[in-house]
Design an enzyme around this catalytic site. Sequence first.
Site, PDB file in Angstrom:
ATOM      1  N   ASP A 203       0.861  -1.186   0.000  1.00 45.74           N
ATOM      2  CA  ASP A 203       0.000   0.000   0.000  1.00 45.74           C
ATOM      3  C   ASP A 203       0.898   1.237   0.000  1.00 45.74           C
ATOM      4  O   ASP A 203       1.576   1.514   0.993  1.00 45.74           O
ATOM      5  CB  ASP A 203      -0.900   0.023   1.240  1.00 45.74           C
ATOM      6  N   LYS A 265      -7.028   3.454  -3.004  1.00 43.76           N
ATOM      7  CA  LYS A 265      -7.348   3.386  -1.572  1.00 43.76           C
ATOM      8  C   LYS A 265      -7.578   4.790  -1.047  1.00 43.76           C
ATOM      9  O   LYS A 265      -6.865   5.730  -1.411  1.00 43.76           O
ATOM     10  CB  LYS A 265      -6.206   2.699  -0.831  1.00 43.76           C
ATOM     11  N   LYS A 294     -10.296   0.157  -2.156  1.00 46.87           N
ATOM     12  CA  LYS A 294     -10.106  -0.124  -0.731  1.00 46.87           C
ATOM     13  C   LYS A 294     -10.521   1.092   0.080  1.00 46.87           C
ATOM     14  O   LYS A 294     -10.031   2.201  -0.145  1.00 46.87           O
ATOM     15  CB  LYS A 294      -8.647  -0.485  -0.428  1.00 46.87           C
TER      16      LYS A 294
END
Length: 328
Positions: A203, A265, A294
Amino acid sequence: MSTKTAKKNQRYDEYWKLTVEYTDIYGSKFNNTLRLIVDFIDENSTMLDRIKYENDDDKNTFKQLYNELQKKIYSVYNKVDYGSVRKSINQFVKLGFVKPFFKGYHNIQEIIMDINKILSVCDHTLLKQDATWDEIKQLCDDAVKFGTASVCIPPSYVKQAKEYVGEKMKICTVIGFPNGYNTTAVKCFETEDAVKNGADEIDMVINIGWLKDGKYENILNEIKAVKKSCNGRVLKVIIETCLLTEDEKVKMCALVSESGADYIKTSTGFSSAGATPEDIKLFADNVADGVKIKAAGGISSLDDAEEFMRLGATRLGTSRIVKIVKNR
């Protein structure tokens, strides 16, 4: 014996005949859970008979009753493996135990999100600055037990965590975290080091200043470079939505879509706010096919998780869902 008691006992007997083939699997736990369900149905029969499942109010009433039933069962079996109890409930539904009373169950089943499904998309997360190995180890144990998608942990614990869980759980870690203003070379080095140590998912945080400056090519090239350093691992791109305008969010949807990253995300969880339903909807409306979403930061309840998933999120960055299930 009263007529009501006789009818209830008859119902127990009728239902139990249908479960003979499952007794070897569930035994007395299955039988006792069945009795809890029948008792609950009897206690709420008047309300259940009124539900026609034709409008949102009826659906919400059913959902509340169903959740109460789950809580009642969990309160009795709070020391029993969560997954086994959940399987028992699902088996009752498949066999039709609940259907004759919750008449519209199968018609409105989509409003009841299986908690196991929610758990399966959670990146069970611990990224606080003072996280210890004992806490990371417990995080891993809980993730394996409850079947989450991954654990998301600091880079310094990746190697140790991977050695601990092996192939039982995916390891996710963070790059350029939480501010995103590391150089591209540093982010690529961090990524390569994490992959070497056993990370399955990465991430990364974008350079938000570049976005504000309109340096879109720099952002695109950086995401592509980090993706290359992932060496086939999953890449999620954190854009920190709480710091962006609507136009900037839409632009990042386009850049992430073009970059080859796997996910966009919302948040690090370390800025002024986390995921919002509006941002998940914006993502769903603007990312290219194949780019997943996400939601992270501020997911504090099962209702939050359900809403984000219904809007299009296929991963949730949170530690609270597992805690909720454990407390039940």
